[in-house]
Design an enzyme around this catalytic site. Structure first.
Site, PDB file in Angstrom:
ATOM      1  N   ASP A 214       0.440  -1.469   0.277  1.00 22.50           N
ATOM      2  CA  ASP A 214      -0.193   0.166  -0.317  1.00 22.50           C
ATOM      3  C   ASP A 214       0.881   1.056   0.218  1.00 22.50           C
ATOM      4  O   ASP A 214       1.466   1.336   0.714  1.00 22.50           O
ATOM      5  CB  ASP A 214      -0.592  -0.405   1.142  1.00 22.50           C
ATOM      6  CG  ASP A 214      -2.242   1.227   1.454  1.00 22.50           C
ATOM      7  OD1 ASP A 214      -2.707   0.936  -0.021  1.00 22.50           O
ATOM      8  OD2 ASP A 214      -2.228   2.089   2.556  1.00 22.50           O
ATOM      9  N   GLU A 273       1.376  -0.949  -4.732  1.00 22.74           N
ATOM     10  CA  GLU A 273       0.636   0.868  -5.569  1.00 22.74           C
ATOM     11  C   GLU A 273       1.347   1.810  -5.385  1.00 22.74           C
ATOM     12  O   GLU A 273       1.787   2.375  -4.555  1.00 22.74           O
ATOM     13  CB  GLU A 273      -0.986   0.368  -4.096  1.00 22.74           C
ATOM     14  CG  GLU A 273      -1.484   1.189  -4.562  1.00 22.74           C
ATOM     15  CD  GLU A 273      -2.382   2.703  -3.551  1.00 22.74           C
ATOM     16  OE1 GLU A 273      -2.766   2.794  -3.934  1.00 22.74           O
ATOM     17  OE2 GLU A 273      -1.719   2.495  -2.660  1.00 22.74           O
TER      18      GLU A 273
HETATM   19  C1  BGC Z   1      -5.745   2.131  -0.798  1.00 22.42           C
HETATM   20  C2  BGC Z   1      -7.082   2.910   0.136  1.00 22.42           C
HETATM   21  C3  BGC Z   1      -6.666   3.366   1.520  1.00 22.42           C
HETATM   22  C4  BGC Z   1      -5.530   4.625   1.919  1.00 22.42           C
HETATM   23  C5  BGC Z   1      -5.119   4.981   2.640  1.00 22.42           C
HETATM   24  C6  BGC Z   1      -4.603   3.012  -0.483  1.00 22.42           C
HETATM   25  O1  BGC Z   1      -3.892   3.310  -1.634  1.00 22.42           O
HETATM   26  O2  BGC Z   1      -5.880   1.215  -1.389  1.00 22.42           O
HETATM   27  O3  BGC Z   1      -8.423   2.416   0.267  1.00 22.42           O
HETATM   28  O4  BGC Z   1      -6.987   4.566   1.640  1.00 22.42           O
HETATM   29  O5  BGC Z   1      -4.408   3.552   0.387  1.00 22.42           O
HETATM   30  O6  BGC Z   1      -3.991   3.339   3.136  1.00 22.42           O
END
Ligand code: BGC
Length: 533
Positions: A214, A273
């Site tokens: 993340d 991500e």
């Molecule tokens: C996740 C979100 C989240 C954010 C903070 C993002 O990239 O996919 O759902 O709110 O990170 O952790």
């Protein structure tokens, strides 16, 4: 008759490593299947539905966070990284899920949330009490009495990225105030996350098969936390350089994690991500000694337009090929409006969504599917405000509050209190139309979106080399994308009206039936067709 080649070969993979062409199904844990009737999806519910995913043709499952969390941001605010939140089950349930998945030939990827913890994490509680503040970003405020935030950074969810604590100092949170950012310059933070990764890599013996990282672009901030000079920062994410995202220092962390992943047998992977200002910057996250994959948000954000899609495909393939990594393709996830709705909604949106799915599954690389897209689910746009849980909804006066509408529990059966999601109603209400979208209603109906996905995934597996290896663009009229893969041609008509083409080969599959007559074919508007050559 095949058409003339016009493009150079793009993307060449080795084709042997599982993740290069894997179809990875995203399970948003709280909305997939509820085994105990509390309205919230859970690990046992998921375990019971794994045969569905294996039969659908997924290679792996990615589970969104199910760790100990006060759920200020759907579990992306982790208070304890080594437990399962009682809402979702127990560690024993997680082990059992892993065993069942592996028994079915499914790999399991879990989320790791390293940019921030929950404000209930023991480290942050210590920090509030005055100890261990170097694990986070605490700073004095500006202004005569320190009453102004230390810099002008904005939270991704709206409002300032700083919150003041009782002693007058401020802490940084790029997301909600309940998600304080960790300071990755602190060796204790690095060591703790390596231990967390090991915990999940070893759970129950075989462990998980990888991590979705993340905010993989956010862990390192520019030295001195400099001002940006504009409040328009959220709009700049992914298109411009910001001092809190995509800093060069993050790559050192990913290299360390890759070494750790590689020290385990079984090709454990990391998927970033990451939001980077260009495909080239994104490719840096998937260099051979960094993470294995990164989400391709450029593809997700591309409108339904032939020329734009072709450009994104070319750019994505070229960028990842430059570092020898596979490209990934994704159309929906738990943070964006479902693509049926993004492409216009209604019958036209569904037609385009079905065509886009076939396009994505015919391209070289790995594919991420978001739960319910195989059912053709649209976004739920009329949720009552009082039932919403997305923190961005509350922090941005509702303007950005679109993330609950893609998180509505998915339907398994044509009726029942939550269309088979669980024994009682789900945590968000499902529209009445959910019944006809359900797995049970679509199963066996050859015209359904579910059967389209099932057939496409089965064919993708059967046609060796479809997921990895080269592709060639073919000539086509404006608005029509056509490309070949070994023994295979894909044609996508992005126009709303039919087009006439020479039939490229033998019809394999189509999102809307083409009309073949002799040597030529009439391809319906907004459709994609697969051909054997
Ligand atoms: C996740 C979100 C989240 C954010 C903070 C993002 O990239 O996919 O759902 O709110 O990170 O952790």
């Amino acid at each position: 008759m095949t058409q003339q080649l016009t493009g150079a070969t793009t993307a060449a993979g080795t084709g042997t490593r599982w993740w290069r062409d894997a179809v990875i199904y995203q399970v948003y844990v709280r909305s997939f299947a509820d085994s105990d009737g509390d309205g919230i999806g859970d690990l046992r519910g998921i375990e019971g539905r794994l045969p569905y995913l294996a039969e659908l043709g997924a290679d792996a499952v990615w589970l969104t966070p199910f760790y100990g969390s006060p759920q200020a941001d759907g579990g992306y605010d982790v208070a304890d990284y080594r437990v399962v939140d009682p809402l979702f089950g127990t560690l024993a349930d997680a082990e059992s899920l892993l065993r069942t998945a592996h028994g079915l030939g499914l790999r399991v990827i879990v989320d790791v949330v390293p940019n921030h913890t929950s404000d209930r994490h023991v480290w942050f509680r210590e920090a509030l009490a005055g100890g261990g503040r170097a694990r986070y970003h605490f700073r004095p405020g500006r202004g005569a009495d320190g009453e102004l935030p230390p810099n002008d950074w904005q939270s991704v969810f709206g409002g300032p990225a700083w919150t003041r604590v009782a002693d007058g100092s401020w802490y940084l949170h790029l997301f909600a105030p309940e998600q304080p950012d960790l300071n990755w310059e602190n060796p204790e933070v690095r060591a703790e996350f390596e231990a967390i990764l090991r915990f999940w890599l070893e759970l129950g013996g075989r462990g998980v098969d990888g991590f979705r990282v993340d905010v993989a672009h956010g862990m390192v901030k520019a030295a001195g936390l400099p001002d940006i000079g504009t409040a328009e920062q959220v709009q700049m994410i992914g298109s411009q350089t910001l001092p809190f995202f995509d800093q060069d220092g993050v790559h050192e962390i990913h290299r360390a994690w890759r070494t750790l992943l590689d020290s385990y047998a079984g090709e454990r992977i990391g998927v970033a991500e990451a939001w980077a200002p260009s495909a080239g910057r994104l490719a840096l996250y998937v260099r051979p000694d960094e993470l294995h994959q990164a989400f391709n948000f450029q593809f997700l954000r591309c409108p339904w337009d032939g020329a734009a899609m072709r450009a994104v495909v070319d750019e994505s393939l070229a960028a990842t090929a430059s570092v020898g990594a596979p490209t990934t393709w994704v159309l929906s996830n738990h943070d964006v409006v479902r693509h049926v709705t993004r492409y216009g909604g209604g019958a036209a949106g569904l037609r385009r969504a079905r065509a886009a799915a076939l396009l994505m599954l015919a391209l070289p690389g790995s594919v991420y599917l978001y739960q319910g897209e195989e059912l053709g689910l649209p976004e739920v746009t009329d949720l009552p405000d009082e039932l919403r849980e997305d923190p961005s909804f509350f922090r941005s006066a509702g303007q950005e509050g679109l993330r609950d509408g893609c998180r509505v529990p998915i339907p398994w059966t044509g009726d029942g209190p939550s269309y088979g999601f669980g024994p009682g109603p789900g945590w968000l209400p499902q529209p009445e139309s959910w019944g006809k979208h359900s797995v049970a209603e679509q199963t066996g109906d050859p015209g359904s979106t579910l059967e389209l996905y099932r057939t496409a995934l089965a064919l993708r597996r059967r046609l060796a080399g479809l997921g990895d290896g080269p592709m060639h663009w073919l000539d086509g009229p404006e608005g029509v994308l056509a490309f070949s893969r070994p023994g295979f041609v894909c044609t996508v008509n992005t126009l709303p009206r039919p087009v006439e083409l020479p039939a490229p080969g033998r019809l394999l599959l189509s999102s809307a039936a083409p009309d073949i007559s002799g040597e030529s074919v009439r391809i319906p508007g907004d459709s994609c067709t697969w051909w054997a050559i």
